[in-house]
Design an enzyme around this catalytic site. Structure first.
Site, PDB file in Angstrom:
ATOM      1  N   GLU A 164      -5.949  -4.800  -4.798  1.00  0.00           N
ATOM      2  CA  GLU A 164      -6.671  -6.064  -4.624  1.00  0.00           C
ATOM      3  C   GLU A 164      -7.719  -6.334  -5.687  1.00  0.00           C
ATOM      4  O   GLU A 164      -8.896  -6.554  -5.367  1.00  0.00           O
ATOM      5  CB  GLU A 164      -7.297  -6.129  -3.227  1.00  0.00           C
ATOM      6  CG  GLU A 164      -6.239  -6.150  -2.143  1.00  0.00           C
ATOM      7  CD  GLU A 164      -6.762  -6.614  -0.793  1.00  0.00           C
ATOM      8  OE1 GLU A 164      -7.980  -6.634  -0.607  1.00  0.00           O
ATOM      9  OE2 GLU A 164      -5.922  -6.953   0.057  1.00  0.00           O
ATOM     10  N   GLU A 372       0.485  -4.522   2.423  1.00  0.00           N
ATOM     11  CA  GLU A 372      -0.390  -4.660   3.604  1.00  0.00           C
ATOM     12  C   GLU A 372      -0.023  -5.948   4.325  1.00  0.00           C
ATOM     13  O   GLU A 372       0.300  -6.956   3.691  1.00  0.00           O
ATOM     14  CB  GLU A 372      -1.879  -4.740   3.227  1.00  0.00           C
ATOM     15  CG  GLU A 372      -2.469  -3.428   2.771  1.00  0.00           C
ATOM     16  CD  GLU A 372      -3.958  -3.527   2.427  1.00  0.00           C
ATOM     17  OE1 GLU A 372      -4.679  -4.344   3.037  1.00  0.00           O
ATOM     18  OE2 GLU A 372      -4.385  -2.788   1.526  1.00  0.00           O
TER      19      GLU A 372
HETATM   20  C1  BGP Z   1      -7.607  -5.435   2.465  1.00  0.00           C
HETATM   21  C2  BGP Z   1      -7.931  -4.042   1.988  1.00  0.00           C
HETATM   22  C3  BGP Z   1      -7.880  -3.004   3.056  1.00  0.00           C
HETATM   23  C4  BGP Z   1      -8.343  -3.459   4.418  1.00  0.00           C
HETATM   24  C5  BGP Z   1      -7.813  -4.835   4.787  1.00  0.00           C
HETATM   25  C6  BGP Z   1      -8.417  -5.451   6.029  1.00  0.00           C
HETATM   26  O1  BGP Z   1      -8.334  -6.329   1.722  1.00  0.00           O
HETATM   27  O2  BGP Z   1      -7.055  -3.643   0.970  1.00  0.00           O
HETATM   28  O3  BGP Z   1      -8.606  -1.899   2.571  1.00  0.00           O
HETATM   29  O4  BGP Z   1      -9.694  -3.305   4.562  1.00  0.00           O
HETATM   30  O5  BGP Z   1      -8.002  -5.758   3.737  1.00  0.00           O
HETATM   31  O6  BGP Z   1      -9.683  -5.961   5.757  1.00  0.00           O
HETATM   32  P1  BGP Z   1     -10.916  -5.777   6.722  1.00  0.00           P
HETATM   33  O7  BGP Z   1     -11.041  -4.317   6.938  1.00  0.00           O
HETATM   34  O8  BGP Z   1     -12.088  -6.354   6.005  1.00  0.00           O
HETATM   35  O9  BGP Z   1     -10.584  -6.515   7.964  1.00  0.00           O
END
Ligand code: BGP
Length: 474
Positions: A164, A372
């Site tokens: 990201e 993801e």
């Molecule tokens: C993405 C990241 C993850 C994870 C996910 C959910 O941006 O790669 O590491 O954190 O988002 O986000 P959050 O934990 O802020 O809900």
């Protein structure tokens, strides 16, 4: 050509689940590991990374659960400061042994490791020494770190360079900036440096591990126009250019998008490009693009004179207090009246997933891996230790069906690696916001037992994998 009539998931499809080091491991200042930038800056109102999901102690049990779930692939990240406590130089053997153990056990269980080299965790010492990603010195250090990984973990076939890159410049807790330099200028300089580091990792991987597959993992939020007004249509396109295609064109075409570059020059915030930079970036071809998809966004046009708004996130999941940001003269985020929202105000938009996959494949014609996709929920433990996370099942099923539709449309998708395998520390909202198939018995203030408990979604996903996706259609 895919068979359009009766297509199910490709035979070699990687059914997986994902995590990242600082969000699950714990032991963040022991066993030779030092602090990372994200650990220092994550939201202090919630849990800290010292225990996280206790994976450092319980990794063997966790892999047994992966086996039981039926995973074909597991995406995890290696912590740079666990491998190199000083950012470079002396290697921490305990760190190497830890990840070696994980990779071996995954292999014993026929689970394909997919390794993220960098998931927000720059060693804090490098931030202090030379300003981290703002200095070109980090490129050599990153390359040296990659060389260590490619030497010790030669049997890993799938690598993700940087997680990201786009979000690293949007969210307040993933990077540190120098207050004496104008923020926007600094961000685009850092972005250029990070792109060079990504490119160097690819070149090195080609030289050291020619059989491996490597690519970036990008967080992507497609932008829709608020109305059919031509100004709004253009605003959505420009928002995509600034927030997604800036990064993706650099990765996939090795060029700055002309609209983006002209915008940067007009604002006087374009990065410094040295003689061989663009050639290095252009020749670093990726085998695939990793896509992290959670939501879409709606934007409208706003004129140049409007007040600048920064993104204010809903951290507690209790009320809808998100404030969308804007880029005056270009776009401003607004609420989508047609999509449901999560408790944290994220738009739930499975059709946006199909739309995005088609859009990206049309542009770059490169295979896609979903690295993801998931939903943060509260998840309550019942008295008899069950977790009825129907919301997660609905979310994942709807997204998988749309992903399947995209595959039928002709998009090449290598795998689906949802977020996340076990409950973990959300960087923005601590342990309260859960994502896993496996519940971890702890909350933000009480470490409790760290017992691993299978949620309803675990049993649901187990069937999806075992039936190679057929159960989705029953
Ligand atoms: C993405 C990241 C993850 C994870 C996910 C959910 O941006 O790669 O590491 O954190 O988002 O986000 P959050 O934990 O802020 O809900």
């Amino acid at each position: 050509m895919p068979n359009q009539t009766n297509l199910l998931f490709p035979k070699s499809f990687l059914w997986g689940a994902a995590t990242s080091a600082y969000q699950i491991e714990g032991e963040h200042l022991s066993h030779g590991k030092t602090l990372s930038v994200v650990e220092k800056n994550m939201n202090k109102n919630y849990a800290d990374p010292s225990v996280a999901s206790g994976h450092y102690q319980h990794w063997e049990k966790d892999i047994e659960l992966m086996k039981e779930l039926g995973l074909k692939a597991y995406r995890f990240s290696i912590s740079w400061p666990r491998i190199l406590p000083d950012g470079r130089g002396k290697v921490n053997q305990q760190g190497i042994d830890f990840y070696r153990g994980i990779i071996n056990k995954l292999r014993e269980n026929q689970i394909e490791p997919i390794v993220t080299i960098y998931h927000f965790d720059l060693p804090q010492c490098l931030q202090e020494e030379y300003g981290g990603w703002s200095s070109r010195k980090v490129i050599n250090d990153f390359e040296a770190y990659c060389e260590i990984l490619f030497t010790h973990f030669q049997d890993v076939k799938y690598w993700l360079t940087i997680n990201e890159q786009s979000n690293m410049f949007q969210l307040p807790y993933l990077m540190e900036f120098d207050p004496s330099i104008p923020l926007e200028k600094q961000k685009y300089e850092m972005n250029h440096i990070m792109t060079l580091a990504h490119a160097k990792a690819i070149h090195l991987c080609r030289a050291m591990l020619p059989e491996a597959k490597i690519g970036p993992a990008l967080g992507v939020i497609p932008n829709y126009p608020a109305t059919s007004k031509p100004e709004d249509i253009l605003a959505a396109k420009h928002a995509d250019d600034l927030r997604t295609y800036l990064f993706m064109d650099l990765y996939m075409k090795g060029t700055y998008k002309p609209f983006v570059w002209n915008y940067l020059v007009e604002k006087g915030i374009e990065p410094t490009i040295e003689a061989d930079d663009m050639e290095c970036i252009q020749t670093a071809t990726s085998d695939f693009i990793g896509i992290n998809y959670y939501q879409s966004q709606v934007v409208k046009y706003v004129p140049p004179g409007v007040e600048k708004k920064e993104l204010k996130m809903n951290y507690d999941g209790d009320n809808d207090d998100t404030q969308y940001d804007n880029v005056p003269g270009i776009f401003e985020g607004v609420v989508n009246p047609y999509t449901a929202k999560t408790r944290w105000d994220w738009d739930i938009d499975p059709i946006g997933f199909r739309y995005l996959l088609n859009e990206i494949y049309d542009r770059y014609q490169v295979p896609i891996m979903i690295t993801e996709n998931g939903i943060g929920t509260l998840d309550e433990l019942t008295e008899n230790k069950q977790i009825h996370d129907q919301e997660r099942i609905d979310f994942l099923r709807d997204h998988l069906l749309q992903m399947h539709a995209a595959i039928k449309d002709g998009v090449e998708v290598w795998g689906y690696i949802p977020w996340s395998f076990i409950d973990l520390l959300s960087t923005s909202s601590g342990f309260r916001k859960r994502y896993g198939f496996v519940y971890i018995d702890r909350n933000d203030t009480d470490i409790k037992t760290l017992e691993r408990l299978k949620k309803d979604s675990f049993y649901w996903y187990q069937k999806v994998i075992a039936s190679h996706g057929r159960s989705l259609f029953l």
